[in-house]
Every structure is written in C-alpha cells, then in structure tokens.
Design a protein around this motif. Sequence first.
Motif, PDB file in Angstrom:
ATOM      1  N   GLU A 207       0.905  -1.125   0.040  1.00 43.17           N
ATOM      2  CA  GLU A 207      -0.075  -0.017   0.185  1.00 43.17           C
ATOM      3  C   GLU A 207       0.921   1.166   0.134  1.00 43.17           C
ATOM      4  OE1 GLU A 207      -3.082   2.358   2.885  1.00 43.17           O
ATOM      5  OE2 GLU A 207      -3.052   0.224   3.059  1.00 43.17           O
ATOM      6  N   ILE A 208       1.941   1.030   0.598  1.00 39.71           N
ATOM      7  CA  ILE A 208       2.912   2.254   0.752  1.00 39.71           C
ATOM      8  C   ILE A 208       4.208   2.166  -0.173  1.00 39.71           C
ATOM      9  CG2 ILE A 208       2.107   3.075   3.023  1.00 39.71           C
ATOM     10  CD1 ILE A 208       4.514   1.639   4.091  1.00 39.71           C
ATOM     11  N   GLY A 209       4.169   1.108  -0.801  1.00 39.86           N
ATOM     12  CA  GLY A 209       5.490   0.772  -1.696  1.00 39.86           C
ATOM     13  C   GLY A 209       5.163   0.911  -3.310  1.00 39.86           C
ATOM     14  N   ALA A 210       5.126  -0.204  -3.750  1.00 42.22           N
ATOM     15  CA  ALA A 210       4.716  -0.401  -5.256  1.00 42.22           C
ATOM     16  C   ALA A 210       3.638   0.427  -5.755  1.00 42.22           C
ATOM     17  CB  ALA A 210       4.607  -1.997  -5.371  1.00 42.22           C
ATOM     18  N   TYR A 211       2.739   0.633  -4.976  1.00 47.06           N
ATOM     19  CA  TYR A 211       1.504   1.492  -5.702  1.00 47.06           C
ATOM     20  C   TYR A 211       1.719   2.865  -5.286  1.00 47.06           C
ATOM     21  CZ  TYR A 211      -0.249  -2.927  -6.699  1.00 47.06           C
ATOM     22  OH  TYR A 211      -0.414  -4.645  -7.214  1.00 47.06           O
ATOM     23  N   THR A 212       2.868   3.424  -4.798  1.00 41.91           N
ATOM     24  CA  THR A 212       2.913   4.727  -4.690  1.00 41.91           C
ATOM     25  C   THR A 212       4.465   5.226  -4.997  1.00 41.91           C
ATOM     26  OG1 THR A 212       4.340   4.457  -2.455  1.00 41.91           O
ATOM     27  CG2 THR A 212       1.831   4.721  -2.429  1.00 41.91           C
ATOM     28  N   GLY A 213       4.994   4.228  -5.966  1.00 37.77           N
ATOM     29  CA  GLY A 213       6.413   4.760  -6.568  1.00 37.77           C
ATOM     30  C   GLY A 213       7.392   4.424  -5.824  1.00 37.77           C
ATOM     31  N   VAL A 214       7.247   3.564  -4.648  1.00 38.60           N
ATOM     32  CA  VAL A 214       8.380   3.148  -3.731  1.00 38.60           C
ATOM     33  C   VAL A 214       8.753   1.757  -4.009  1.00 38.60           C
ATOM     34  CG1 VAL A 214       9.033   2.792  -1.230  1.00 38.60           C
ATOM     35  CG2 VAL A 214       7.797   4.939  -2.283  1.00 38.60           C
ATOM     36  N   THR A 215      10.050   1.527  -4.332  1.00 38.59           N
ATOM     37  CA  THR A 215      10.369  -0.241  -4.898  1.00 38.59           C
ATOM     38  C   THR A 215      11.098  -0.726  -3.502  1.00 38.59           C
ATOM     39  OG1 THR A 215      12.573   0.897  -5.540  1.00 38.59           O
ATOM     40  CG2 THR A 215      10.866   0.542  -7.210  1.00 38.59           C
ATOM     41  N   THR A 216      11.616  -0.004  -2.666  1.00 40.27           N
ATOM     42  CA  THR A 216      12.381  -0.626  -1.487  1.00 40.27           C
ATOM     43  C   THR A 216      11.645   0.052  -0.038  1.00 40.27           C
ATOM     44  OG1 THR A 216      14.204  -1.510  -2.410  1.00 40.27           O
ATOM     45  CG2 THR A 216      14.203  -1.304  -0.210  1.00 40.27           C
TER      46      THR A 216
ATOM     47  N   PHE B  24       4.677   5.271 -12.283  1.00 35.97           N
ATOM     48  CA  PHE B  24       4.878   3.803 -12.247  1.00 35.97           C
ATOM     49  C   PHE B  24       6.162   3.557 -11.478  1.00 35.97           C
ATOM     50  CE2 PHE B  24       3.262   4.805 -16.683  1.00 35.97           C
ATOM     51  CZ  PHE B  24       2.308   4.025 -16.616  1.00 35.97           C
ATOM     52  N   SER B  25       5.896   2.327 -10.875  1.00 30.88           N
ATOM     53  CA  SER B  25       7.041   1.749 -10.095  1.00 30.88           C
ATOM     54  C   SER B  25       7.581   0.318 -11.108  1.00 30.88           C
ATOM     55  CB  SER B  25       6.751   1.083  -8.986  1.00 30.88           C
ATOM     56  OG  SER B  25       6.300   1.989  -8.000  1.00 30.88           O
ATOM     57  N   VAL B  26       8.847   0.134 -11.409  1.00 29.34           N
ATOM     58  CA  VAL B  26       9.396  -1.018 -11.773  1.00 29.34           C
ATOM     59  C   VAL B  26      10.314  -1.864 -10.824  1.00 29.34           C
ATOM     60  CG1 VAL B  26      10.767  -2.246 -13.806  1.00 29.34           C
ATOM     61  CG2 VAL B  26       9.475  -0.009 -13.970  1.00 29.34           C
ATOM     62  N   ILE B  27       9.880  -2.929 -10.215  1.00 28.52           N
ATOM     63  CA  ILE B  27      10.611  -3.914  -9.540  1.00 28.52           C
ATOM     64  C   ILE B  27      11.101  -5.177  -9.801  1.00 28.52           C
ATOM     65  CG2 ILE B  27      10.566  -4.644  -6.911  1.00 28.52           C
ATOM     66  CD1 ILE B  27       8.252  -2.841  -6.281  1.00 28.52           C
TER      67      ILE B  27
ATOM     68  N   ARG C  69       6.011 -12.238   1.097  1.00 26.19           N
ATOM     69  CA  ARG C  69       4.806 -12.312   0.233  1.00 26.19           C
ATOM     70  C   ARG C  69       4.721 -10.760  -0.452  1.00 26.19           C
ATOM     71  NH1 ARG C  69       0.522 -15.319   4.501  1.00 26.19           N
ATOM     72  NH2 ARG C  69       1.613 -17.048   4.810  1.00 26.19           N
ATOM     73  N   ALA C  70       5.568  -9.693   0.216  1.00 23.37           N
ATOM     74  CA  ALA C  70       5.183  -8.637  -0.522  1.00 23.37           C
ATOM     75  C   ALA C  70       5.765  -8.267  -1.663  1.00 23.37           C
ATOM     76  CB  ALA C  70       5.985  -7.480   0.452  1.00 23.37           C
ATOM     77  N   LYS C  71       5.210  -7.462  -2.725  1.00 26.95           N
ATOM     78  CA  LYS C  71       5.612  -7.310  -3.988  1.00 26.95           C
ATOM     79  C   LYS C  71       6.970  -6.346  -3.933  1.00 26.95           C
ATOM     80  CE  LYS C  71       1.260  -8.124  -6.499  1.00 26.95           C
ATOM     81  NZ  LYS C  71       0.320  -8.181  -4.937  1.00 26.95           N
ATOM     82  N   THR C  72       6.522  -5.489  -3.122  1.00 30.70           N
ATOM     83  CA  THR C  72       7.897  -4.290  -2.676  1.00 30.70           C
ATOM     84  C   THR C  72       8.871  -5.041  -1.849  1.00 30.70           C
ATOM     85  OG1 THR C  72       5.879  -2.807  -2.328  1.00 30.70           O
ATOM     86  CG2 THR C  72       8.052  -2.127  -1.537  1.00 30.70           C
ATOM     87  N   ARG C  73      10.028  -4.680  -2.195  1.00 30.17           N
ATOM     88  CA  ARG C  73      11.088  -5.217  -1.543  1.00 30.17           C
ATOM     89  C   ARG C  73      11.371  -4.582   0.040  1.00 30.17           C
ATOM     90  NH1 ARG C  73      14.142  -7.694  -5.636  1.00 30.17           N
ATOM     91  NH2 ARG C  73      14.193  -6.549  -7.565  1.00 30.17           N
TER      92      ARG C  73
END
Length: 380
Positions: free
Chosen positions: A82-91, A365-368, A113-117
């Motif tokens: 919620e506060i990572g991949a979908y807000t532009g934050v990758t780690t 966009f975020s790219v992880i 389980r998270a998509k964000t690192r």
Amino acid sequence: MRINKVVNARLFESGHALDQCLVDICIEEGHIKSIEAVRPDSGHVHGDDVLDAQGRYVSPGFIDVHVHCYHGKTAIGIDADEIGAYTGVTTLIDAGTSGANTVSDFRKTQIDRAKTRIAVLLNVASEGLRTLSELSEEDAIDLNKIKHALEDPSVTYAGLKARASSSVLGNRELAPIVEAKEISKITEMPLVVHVGNAPPRVEDVLDLMDKGDVVTHCFNSKPNGILNEAGIIKTEFVKARDRGVLFDVGHGSSSFSFEVAKKAIELGFVPDLIGSDLYDKNRKGPVVSLVRTMNKLILSGMSAEEVIDAVTRKAAQVHGLQDRGRIAAGLLADMTVFSIEASEMELKDSDGNVGHLDQCIVPKFSVIGGQLFEVDPGGI
C-alpha cells in the motif's frame, strides 16, 4: 505485468553521464542489462513487454528508509505494498518494528509475500514494537538473540534500531541507548536512533553516535530537537555531522515541522535521508506517502535533485543496499517513473501547518525487478 524495456524516458540521476537525457533501459532476468541514449533516428518501440515513458522522468527506484510495515502483530504497522509499489516506492526499510524474537515471523508472513522489497532495521528490543515502551524493562535487550537473528541470510538487514525518548525508555534514561551502541559495534551494524522527548537529552544521544550511524526525526519541533533557543543548530548536531553521523527526516505523526526544516536547511543542515515513518495511523495524514514527504522537503528548501538523490543513491549507500540506488548494468531493475507537474496540492506538517508548491513530484509507475506497477494517484 513484467517488462523487458523502458523506452523514451528522461533519466533523473545526478552524476550519471546521461542525466537529463532521453534513454532506453533494457531489462533481463530482473536486472538492468543496459542503458543507452535514445538515438535521433530510433523508431518507437511497442509491445506488451515495453513501457513507453513518453518523455517522463525515470530514476532509480525510490527507497523509503523509515516505515513500519510489520502489521497486525505490532502496536503500529501497515501493508507494505500500500505504501510501496503502488506509490512509486520500490524498497521499504522497516524501522525496528520487529526484534530478534519476531523478525522470523515478519519474514515468513509479510516480507516474503510482498511485491515491494523490504529490508530490516532490527530493533534492539527482542520483541520489537509489540508495545511502544519496548526498552523500559531491564531485560528488553538480548545480545545473543540479536546475533542469532542477524545470521539469517534470508533477511536483508540494513542496521539496528533503537528509540531514545522518554515514553520508550521509562525511567531507564540513556542506559538502553548506550547498550544499543555497544551492540552495534560488536555486530558491526550501523545504528539508527529515534530522538524525541527528553529524557534522554538529544545532545547525550548524539555524543554516543559514530560515522555511519543515523539520527531520525531530525526536524521535529520538540524542545529536545535540532535548534537551540536562539534558533541556531545545536553544536552537538554540527559535531556529529562533522564526524560522519547521518540524519533522516523521519516525518511521522509528530516529528516534522516546516518551520524547523526551513530554518535548518537555510542554515546549511540538509538531511542525508528522507524517510516517511509511515504506518496505519498517519497514512491519511499528516504523512500520506514518501512522495508527499519528498515534496514537503522541496517546499522547505531542498532541490528536486537533492530529494531524489536522498531517496535513491544515498539511501542505498547508507544502508548497504549495493544492488540498487543507481541505474547501471548489473543492478536490480528497480526504477520509478515520475513527472514534475503543476499542482495545488496542500501539504501539512506534523504540527498542522499548511504549505503549497507550484510544482510537485508525481510518480506514475514503479518497476521492481522488471515487474511493472501503476501508481494509484489516490495514494500519493
């Protein structure tokens, strides 16, 4: 969606040979394969596995160095994506929500389980933030348990965390922070220390800290803060910076003041790192997101270049994340695509003061690792 190329993007990375140039970035097996300037005669590249940035900026993926994302079993926390991949934050770097007794559960139930690192600052208190007075008991810290936890190669550790404020320490004052610093020396891990209300005095905390350690909440408006009664940077802050201690914004619910930030930056005290200190209770305000915090620092006097560098290259360097923080062949394919747009966004500090910027950083966009995530505009 997985992509293997980002094309027609304007690189935003200070010091890079192609900074501010239009580039194409190739991705292979989750890593950057190459980055090349767009040739005048190159045609448009299309395909489901290609992101056309349409001239927007691309930077190394944003890193939030201060969040609490071990949720559901702790006093504070929030879902990482919620506060990572979908807000532009990758780690995300979880700032001490887990301790030696709980970090294994954190990894199994949420990090894996998270998509964000997610990297971890291990709380020196064995139970982490099961309560918010985690260092008030004599037996809160166990060196052997910390050593054992740090041996787990499945967790990416970024350092140790201790909170130095009266509500956390009870009547123990500085003793747990002294112990935390000794443990950081023994384990050769940098120590991140939260500063808040006295006791202990912030000056005494700073005197314990060495090169590579981090002080978070550096722009709070509390009496135990960075400015003295004359509105000047306290001598201990200057001495600490001179010997290599680093400073993180750590916005949080009650730790960021426009007045303090503007004054400190005007006096040349620019923060090294920009962390949001996000968790469930401040997601809707005053913090909202890392990018909202970044824009508040621009409003306070930092340049966009300084802000992006703080959440990319510096964040990775300080916390030992050598596989990210720059756009270069061989590193993780972690990137943030964003624009700088005219905006009337209302920005609030922790004290309720309001400011406005004419132009704001807006992630798209975020790219992880080559996985593409579209930013939710309602979440930034």
